[in-house]
Design an enzyme around this catalytic site. Structure first.
Site, mmCIF file in Angstrom:
data_model
loop_
_atom_site.group_PDB
_atom_site.id
_atom_site.type_symbol
_atom_site.label_atom_id
_atom_site.label_comp_id
_atom_site.label_asym_id
_atom_site.label_seq_id
_atom_site.Cartn_x
_atom_site.Cartn_y
_atom_site.Cartn_z
ATOM 1 N N ASP A 114 -47.123 35.562 -96.868
ATOM 2 C CA ASP A 114 -47.347 35.149 -98.229
ATOM 3 C C ASP A 114 -47.768 36.112 -98.850
ATOM 4 O OD1 ASP A 114 -47.415 33.277 -100.171
ATOM 5 O OD2 ASP A 114 -48.217 31.683 -99.133
ATOM 6 N N ALA A 115 -47.749 35.955 -100.316
ATOM 7 C CA ALA A 115 -48.259 36.994 -101.226
ATOM 8 C C ALA A 115 -49.719 37.519 -101.050
ATOM 9 C CB ALA A 115 -48.027 36.574 -102.813
#
Length: 945
Positions: free
Chosen positions: A255-256
């Site tokens: 995920d970011a």
């Protein structure tokens, strides 16, 4: 020269579509330098021009339509798709989404960077809707793992398409694992005992991966049992193990910014080279970190390589998975691309608009109806459509840009105006003027319509343009220029803070107050304290409630549309504090109902609300998610009877006085989450939804009354539409264990079928019920087990409306007691617990138990343990403090107590032991108590042999 060079590249083996995929990948990897392979580990994988390899980017958001790339067909939020209970419809929504994604890939520029829009779709979300306060509730399908998995398979199947070789899009399952809270999400740990892990959270992902329709997964921001998901051993031991039967490996993305989170704020590793190495070894193939700046994350991985924390085989393994996906998407075989004919005209085409309307219509759930609905529009009906969502639609963070909007008011108007009806619209907002005490000027030089979203949080729309006021991030000025609220940092929310006869104007995001320059009158939001803030005179120009009441009084019926804005209170990074409607909305509803008895409430929301008052006092209540561009036409069709309400709730709607468990209590068994374990009666149960017709269920027949583990039974039931109009019913098949030796669910969904029947029509439905669906995770054996004994097979309209029940017996020998001597028993494999927290045994693998509060003893209960012949006990312990001990009991008898030695570190383990006062015999319930600050991962009773 270039032509000759490219011609040579085209003749390389990896370009040969006749070769097996593995050989093509082997050839390409051998031609890539180590630096080129390292660079491919970042989200923005650069081109390799010398080999004709294009740049590649992971991830396009596609949860309910293509997002973030401009106008695209917007379907209902995922929770709304969950309410359809219609697998084929969900598949078609995903198919349309992937077709539009192909069009964006071929024909539209990227929103960020260069190259093409990614065909890797970051959807669906399989996180279970355990807690309705979760800020991202709108992204999941259901609180039930089987329901979620079935719709997840359907959505993935629609994305990948039907071609035998090439994927239309590549679905990535989000977010692995047990991610269901936003507040402090990067540092909170979801405690999953083995039963919850296996029966609940993994159960939503397992069938989707095993179906072969998923191509990847995204790790969650959170920790599970004290270990960040991005270094979880479950990526390999569960996710990738399930995929083995499909013949394809999953491509797992971060995920970011989550890889950086491993060091700060999680402080799980000392430096980024170490953390990135650990993530790569754990199975993360692509690092979504630092945006387009690939130098930083790739530099960290290069450092990890130089330090010997990883080697080239670790890099190659991840690159191989990426390349396999790219080959399957057709990147290296453009001449064979079966999707090349897809043009830009498919984006928001007529077919997709019709599908948006169908999916929005089928997602509407009729919660209550005492005869008011459907409305009769045949005789000049006057409808007052009231509330903050009466005449507007909202985008959520993961929706596309709405190509058009059909609001509830629009939808009702389009039906009744043709029959001499009339729609009166009143949004209930006050119109106010805010006048500066310093300059005497109006704020923004215009009055504003003020919407109250609860907890004092307001939005202001210019009375002249209807656009939202926002804080400008560059100069802290105020500008009314936003048509939609949709940004990561929401700058459009404010508070009016009372200050004597005046108010202060505060921006929620910055926390600062508006000031006025005494020289030029310029307004800026820069004051840090109330004392430095400007005082504003608040003048009421229009009483929104009074206007709404006037509309309701002059109408035949009132439709009040309330709910949430998807980016205010309950969104990514922010959980809801409770489940009540905003006070202002509740007050508006009660005031309208007081003047117009025939009032229907439509809740348009991303999550459930406690609607106790409405359920008691109103003749009709319905719910829709934020259903996309066709929401209003869909709601109107249901309210006016043009469509049958066919939606069913995908999660429990609790009562207002129901004290919900703590948001971080992920133990659904002990905490009592979801319809499976929640004891108090809900307001509206899982699976609930009313119809305008009536259905009768009869003749529940099982092909056998007794089965053995590993077999199956055929179940049939006859459904008849006994009403006067056609309609849809969701036949829900549940099972439950009787007199179980473990804490069994009250009910567990085993199958479901959505059936459409004409008036008077009957249909015999058949289900195949495997005994595997009766299984529970046996902590004594570390495997799924079907206990012999009595069960019930139940046909129901919802989790509380049980219609037909049939007994089923599973034959077989009684389970043996847990072997407890000369066998390592994991501390986490308890049957019950009190005051415990599950933590990581090491940074790589294993679970341990520690007292939640070291000042209070923690208790583990192990039922039916055969301790025959035990003469001593040893425990595996880690302790960086002192004065800790662990005690072992049967009943009130203390068997042994072990002083916990100081090991100096939570990951430094030792074994300590104690002798029993006398040898043990027989089967006992074993109780283990932990006193002080330490960790225990396992223990063993030893015999004298």
């Amino acid at each position: 020269m270039v032509s000759e060079s490219m011609s040579a590249v085209d003749r390389l083996p990896f370009r040969d579509p006749a070769l097996p995929l593995r050989k093509r990948i082997d050839d390409l990897i051998e031609r890539l330098t180590l630096d080129e392979r390292l660079a491919m580990l970042h989200q923005y994988s650069p081109a390799v021009p010398r080999l004709g390899v294009a740049a590649f980017r992971t991830g396009t958001e596609a949860l309910h339509g293509v997002a973030w790339l401009g106008e695209a067909t917007v379907f209902p939020q995922a929770v709304g798709l969950g309410a359809t209970w219609d697998e084929e419809l969900v598949r078609r929504v995903a198919e349309a989404t992937s077709v539009e994604l192909r069009a964006f890939h071929y024909h539209r520029p990227t929103a960020i960077g260069t190259g093409t829009n990614s065909l890797q779709a970051w959807a669906p979300v399989l996180n279970l809707l355990r807690d309705p306060r979760w800020g991202r509730n709108e992204e999941g399908y259901s609180e039930d793992p089987l329901h979620t998995a079935r719709l997840g398979v359907a959505f993935c199947r629609g994305l990948v398409g039907e071609h035998h070789r090439f994927l239309r899009a590549a679905p990535v399952l989000k977010h692995f694992l047990a991610y269901n809270n936003e507040d402090d999400r990067c540092v909170t740990s979801s405690g999953l005992r083995p039963r919850v892990l296996q029966e609940y959270d993994l159960a939503a992902f397992r069938p989707v991966v095993e179906s072969g329709t998923a191509t990847g997964a995204m790790a969650g921001y959170n920790l599970v049992n004290g270990r960040p998901c991005h270094v979880s051993p479950l990526i390999e031991t569960e996710l990738r193990r399930w995929a083995e039967v499909t013949g394809h490996e999953l491509f797992v993305v971060s995920d970011a910014e989550a890889p950086s989170n491993l060091v700060d704020p999680e402080h799980y590793f000392d430096d980024h080279a170490e953390s990135h190495a650990a993530a790569l070894k754990a199975g993360i193939d692509s690092f979504t970190d630092h945006g387009q700046d690939s130098d930083t994350p790739v530099g960290r991985l290069r450092e990890a390589l130089d330090r010997g924390l990883i080697d080239s085989s670790d890099v190659d393994r991840a690159v191989r998975r990426q390349l396999a996906l790219r080959f399957r998407l057709g990147e290296f075989d453009p001449e064979l691309d079966p999707y090349a004919a897809i043009g830009p005209e498919v984006i928001d085409c007529a077919e997709h608009r019709a599908l948006a309307l169908q999916s929005a219509t089928e997602s509407v759930v009729l919660l209550r109806n005492e005869g008011l609905l459907p409305l009769d529009a045949s005789g000049a009906l006057r409808v007052a459509v009231i509330g903050p969502l009466a005449d507007t639609l909202c985008e959520d963070w993961y929706s596309g840009t709405l190509p058009y909007q059909v609001t509830v008011a629009d939808g009702i108007r389009s039906v009744i105006q043709g029959q001499d009806g009339e729609v009166l619209v009143a949004d209930g907002s006050d119109r106010v003027a805010l006048r500066s005490r310093t300059s005497g000027e109006l704020l923004g030089k215009t009055p504003f319509d003020v919407d109250d979203w609860g907890d004092g949080v307001l939005t202001l729309r210019s009375a002249e343009t209807g656009r939202y006021l926002r804080l400008d991030h560059e100069d802290d000025s105020l500008v009314a220029d936003q048509v939609q609220i949709k940004s990561w940092d929401v700058r459009e929310t404010f508070r009016l803070v009372p200050e004597g006869d005046f108010v202060l104007f505060q921006n929620v995001l910055s926390g600062r107050y508006a000031t006025v320059d005494p020289v030029d009158g310029r307004v800026s939001v820069t004051a840090e304290t109330p004392e430095a803030a400007e005082r504003w005179e608040r003048e009421l120009l229009r009483d929104g409630t009074a206007e709404a009441l006037a509309a309701a009084a002059s109408a035949d019926v009132a439709v009040v549309v309330l709910g949430n804005h998807p980016l205010i209170h309950g969104r990514e990074t922010e959980d809801r504090a409770g489940i009540a409607l905003p006070d202002a909305q509740e007050s508006l509803l009660r005031a309208v109902a007081n003047v117009r008895k025939d009032t229907a409430l439509v809740v348009m929301s991303s999550y459930p609300y406690a609607l106790d008052w409405a359920d008691e006092h109103l003749p009709a209540v319905a719910w829709t998610s934020h259903g996309g561009q066709e929401t209003g036409r869909a709601v109107a069709a249901v309210l006016l009877g043009e469509a049958e309400p066919s939606g069913r709730l995908p999660q429990t709607w609790y009562r207002g006085d129901d004290e919900l468990p703590h948001p971080l209590d992920y133990d659904i068994i002990k905490a009592g989450w979801t319809y499976q374990y929640h004891q108090p009666a809900p307001l509206y149960p899982f699976g609930h939804g009313l119809s305008y017709t009536e259905f009768a269920h009869r003749d529940l027949i099982l092909s056998a009354a007794t089965v053995t583990p590993g077999s199956a039974v055929d179940v049939s039931v006859t459904l008849t539409n006994t009403g006067a109009r056609s309609g849809s019913e969701v036949v829900q098949l549940y099972v439950r264990a009787l007199d179980a030796r473990y804490e069994a669910p009250q009910l567990r969904l085993a199958d479901f079928r959505k059936v459409r029947l004409a008036a008077g029509e009957s249909h015999v439905l058949s289900f195949r019920l495997s005994t595997d669906q009766l299984a529970h995770w046996d902590v004594a054996t570390g495997a799924f087990t079907v206990d012999p004994g009595g069960y019930e097979v139940i046909v129901a309209r919802s989790a509380t409306d049980l219609v037909l029940t049939a007994p089923l017996t599973v034959a077989g020998p009684a389970p043996a007691p847990r072997a407890g001597v000369d066998r390592r028993l994991l501390a986490v494999d308890f049957d019950d617990h009190e005051g415990t927290t599950i933590v990581d045994a090491t940074r790589v693998t294993g679970d341990a138990i520690t007292p939640t509060d070291p000042a209070q003893p923690a208790t583990l209960l192990f039922r039916s343990v055969d301790l025959s012949g035990a003469v001593g006990v040893e425990a595996e312990l880690a302790c960086d403090g002192s004065d800790a001990r662990v005690a072992f009991w049967t009943g009130e008898e203390l068997l042994a107590e072990i002083a916990v030695p100081v090991t100096g570190d939570r990951y430094t383990w030792t074994t300590a032991s104690a002798a029993l006062a006398a040898p043990l015999a027989g089967v006992h319930d074993l109780r283990v108590t932990l006193h002080g600050e330490f960790r225990m991962t396992a223990f063993r009773f030893s015999s004298g042999g």
